[in-house]
Design an enzyme around this catalytic site. Structure first.
Site, PDB file in Angstrom:
ATOM      1  N   ASP A 168       0.837  -1.198   0.000  1.00  0.00           N
ATOM      2  CA  ASP A 168       0.000   0.000   0.000  1.00  0.00           C
ATOM      3  C   ASP A 168       0.873   1.250   0.000  1.00  0.00           C
ATOM      4  OD1 ASP A 168      -2.652   1.368   0.518  1.00  0.00           O
ATOM      5  OD2 ASP A 168      -1.561   1.967   2.321  1.00  0.00           O
ATOM      6  N   GLU A 223       1.667  -0.526  -5.018  1.00  0.00           N
ATOM      7  CA  GLU A 223       0.735   0.552  -5.330  1.00  0.00           C
ATOM      8  C   GLU A 223       1.631   1.778  -5.508  1.00  0.00           C
ATOM      9  OE1 GLU A 223      -3.326   2.632  -3.632  1.00  0.00           O
ATOM     10  OE2 GLU A 223      -1.735   2.165  -2.216  1.00  0.00           O
TER      11      GLU A 223
END
Length: 702
Positions: free
Chosen positions: A342, A378
């Protein structure tokens, strides 16, 4: 109680069959107490007197799995210098393998008094916070083997443990919303039938439901609020949180592996649940605030490139060690197959700018364990210069946000989208080829947990997040969506038919694109969140997947497209197209060619036309340049992909010179999307009429 010196490594609580070794790093502390917690609310404190390189440690004979514990850290409380030690706060072990309980939000868990942020708070937090748990590391893995699915055979399915299983009619009530629910045959059969090879789980590291959401009657459903990087989230366990969650998670991984499905974890190493300077003191802040967090020029505050209040200090060797230890633990002990990072751009912020050669990536590159599993970035954060799609090192794959945006733009009718769409369809060589990566570096997706579901993407022009309690201010406002003429629910047959066709278009485009496709859970049967594009706090039926009771046409179509891709290597190539004939192949045609709907080869002017929204793509199955696993030549059927993203019906001419006879394998203008086998036949030079916003796939045997 006997207290032996113990060892400084490994960090955390390590049970060896006779007792437990405890070790914790803190450079800020003057003194550290290990507190063993008892079920009657009392605790036994043991001072960790041994210290090696700022690691306090001790071995306690007879301390067994299931024992709850925490640390009390004595030291300076001086926020002006970034120091926030406070022995009144019972702190989680950063290396805890399991966590028991939850946070009871009151002033007790904060290091300051409400209304007086500079005044130290000496209220005891122990009755109001989570506790670490000693676990039994032993587990019978049997003959478990990682599937080790190569990227060109991979189909990723992003899912939430609770959201995927909470409403499944085939699961017993006690298994819904749990790790055991993931391992249930009803769920696994759905995944294998769909053709999924990798289950990418939204955060399962122990996380916290933050105070603000609790006050609103909401919760941190998504889980991007980690407090324990080694512990599986206890609320997803069906039968206890004194270590049972570890056994249940391992059992789920074992069951998924038996079905040939890899397990990839969405991990959040960029920040913690302690938030900004007004956040609670749960673990890292009280153990060594300046050692774990990136502090601002004024050390009372935090540098925040994540939008959550804090960022971990990625140039600290102890933070880097913790992250690498965590990753290795999940691979070696929990048998997971990879990670999706993330806000991975934050991990690259060694100082201020994003540096793709930062220490973290160096450590991953050379690590003999972590470097061998799937690593997905990401590739952005909210800091300056944080959008880094295409800029991660060669070992990494990336969520391709440009793919998502371009495919959405094409099908909603944006001008000048065709040329970039061609690049995204063929693996985004403009992003990945220069640094030696291949099309498989691109994780292609149209939807994910963050944003509209597939159904909502074709049903809403604007977000509808009122239920989140922020007056619809949260969430992305530019969604590249189109509601097909009516905002939200509609009973107009023409609107519903167009929406269904658009969903088929997106699903087909995803599976026809070079790269690695990723589906979002429930999109295969048109899950809706009623226009909420930021359902992070909605732990309810708005977010949970509603499983259809009967056969679902979209599910049948998505399944057909996944298996079409799996059956044909020309649709999942390991190398980029050459755009010319391939030496050594049996015909002289290019491996790829581009045509206008009229059947003539595209010119530069055709690409640059503002309103251009239709084309035909020839994929030559006889010109695959990469060999098979034993060096054999790979030969496949050839395909013509016809895209009509325009608002009107178009006639497509089947190009001459690229095959005489074709059959229609896919036609998204049909309700079922796939014509009955063997499908209608067409010949070179024939005209094929495609309704507005539809695509067709023509197939020619090798």
């Amino acid at each position: 109680m006997q207290v032996w010196p113990g060892e400084a490594y490994p960090l955390g609580a390590t049970y060896d069959g006779a007792g437990t070794n405890f070790a914790v790093f803190t450079e800020a502390a003057d003194r550290v107490e290990l507190c063993l917690l008892h079920d009657d609310g009392s605790e036994t404190a043991v001072e960790l007197r041994e210290s090696d390189a700022f690691v306090r440690h001790a071995y306690l004979p007879g301390v067994m799995p299931g024992q709850r514990y925490g640390f009390r850290v004595h030291g300076p409380y001086d926020p002006g210098r970034g120091l926030r030690c406070n022995a009144a706060k019972l702190l989680l072990d950063p290396y805890a393998k399991a966590v028991s309980g939850s946070v009871d939000w009151g002033e007790e868990v904060y290091g300051y008094h409400f209304g007086a942020p500079d005044k130290r708070n000496d209220l005891d937090s122990a009755p109001h916070t989570m506790t670490s748990v000693v676990i039994n590391p032993y587990f019978d893995w049997g003959d478990d083997r990682r599937p080790r699915t190569e990227y060109h055979h991979t189909v990723i399915y992003e899912a939430h443990v609770k959201g995927l299983t909470m409403r499944h009619p085939g699961l017993p009530g006690e298994l819904r919303g749990t790790y055991a629910g993931l391992a249930h045959p009803a769920v696994i059969e759905h995944l294998t039938g769909l053709g999924v090879t990798a289950l990418e789980l939204m955060p399962v590291h122990q996380f916290v439901n933050d105070h603000r959401l609790a006050d609103l009657g909401l919760s941190n459903y998504w889980g991007y609020n980690t407090i324990g990087f080694f512990a599986p989230h206890n609320a997803y366990a069906s039968w206890g949180d004194r270590g049972q969650q570890v056994l249940e998670f391992k059992s789920a991984v074992r069951a998924l592996h038996e079905a040939g499905i890899e397990v990839v974890l969405d991990v959040v190493y960029n920040h913690t649940a302690e938030g900004n300077h007004l956040g609670p003191t749960l673990s890292f802040r009280g153990i060594d605030n300046p050692g774990y967090y990136r502090l601002a020029d004024d050390p009372r505050h935090y540098t925040d490139t994540t939008g959550t209040g804090n960022s971990l200090l990625m140039r600290s060797p102890h933070v880097l060690q913790m992250i690498m230890d965590s990753l290795r633990y999940w691979v070696l002990d929990m048998h997971v197959d990879g990670f999706r990072f993330d806000l991975a751009a934050t991990l690259a912020r060694q100082f201020h700018e994003v540096d793709r050669l930062s220490s973290f990536f160096d450590l991953v590159q050379q690590d003999p364990v972590v470097s061998q599993v799937k690593l997905i970035a990401e590739p952005w954060d909210v800091g300056e210069g944080g959008y880094q799609v295409g800029n991660f090192p060669p070992l990494w794959t990336e969520w391709n946000g440009k793919y998502r945006d371009t495919v959405r733009d094409l099908w909603r009718g944006e001008p000048r989208a065709l040329a970039e769409f061609a690049s995204r369809l063929t693996g985004s060589s403009d992003l990945y080829q220069d640094d030696g990566r291949r099309p498989l570096a691109s994780i292609n997706f149209v939807t994910c947990h963050d944003g509209f579901t597939l159904h909502d993407l074709v049903s809403y022009d604007a977000k509808h997040n009122e239920a989140n309690g922020e007056d619809n201010r949260d969430g992305e406002s530019h969604n590249r969506s189109w509601n097909c003429g009516v905002e939200g629910a509609s009973d107009d047959p023409a609107v519903l038919e167009l929406r269904a066709r658009q969903m088929r278009n997106f699903a087909a485009t995803l599976m026809l694109s070079q790269g690695v496709p990723m589906l979002s859970h429930g999109d295969e049967f048109a899950r809706t969140q009623r226009g909420n594009n930021n359902a992070y706090c909605q732990d309810n039926e708005l977010s949970w997947v509603r499983w259809p009771e009967d056969r679902h046409e979209l599910l049948d179509f998505v399944r057909s497209m996944v298996w079409l891709r799996k059956d044909h290597p020309v649709l999942r190539r390991r190398r980029f197209f050459h755009g010319r004939p391939v030496e050594g192949t049996r015909d002289e045609l290019s491996d790829i060619a581009w045509f206008t709907p009229e059947g003539r080869e595209m010119t530069q002017r055709d690409w640059e036309t503002a309103r251009a929204s239709a084309l035909t793509v020839f994929l030559n199955g006889s010109a695959i340049s990469e060999p098979g696993p034993r060096g054999e030549r790979v030969v496949d059927d050839s395909f013509l992909l016809m895209f009509n993203a325009s608002p009107g019906t178009l006639d497509f001419v089947v190009p001459v010179g690229h095959g005489r006879q074709w059959r229609i394998a896919v036609d998204t203008s049909r309700t079922e999307g796939v014509p009955p086998d063997p499908g209608p036949r067409v010949a070179a030079g024939d005209r094929l009429t495609l309704p507005d916003r539809s695509l067709a796939v023509l197939q020619r045997p090798a």
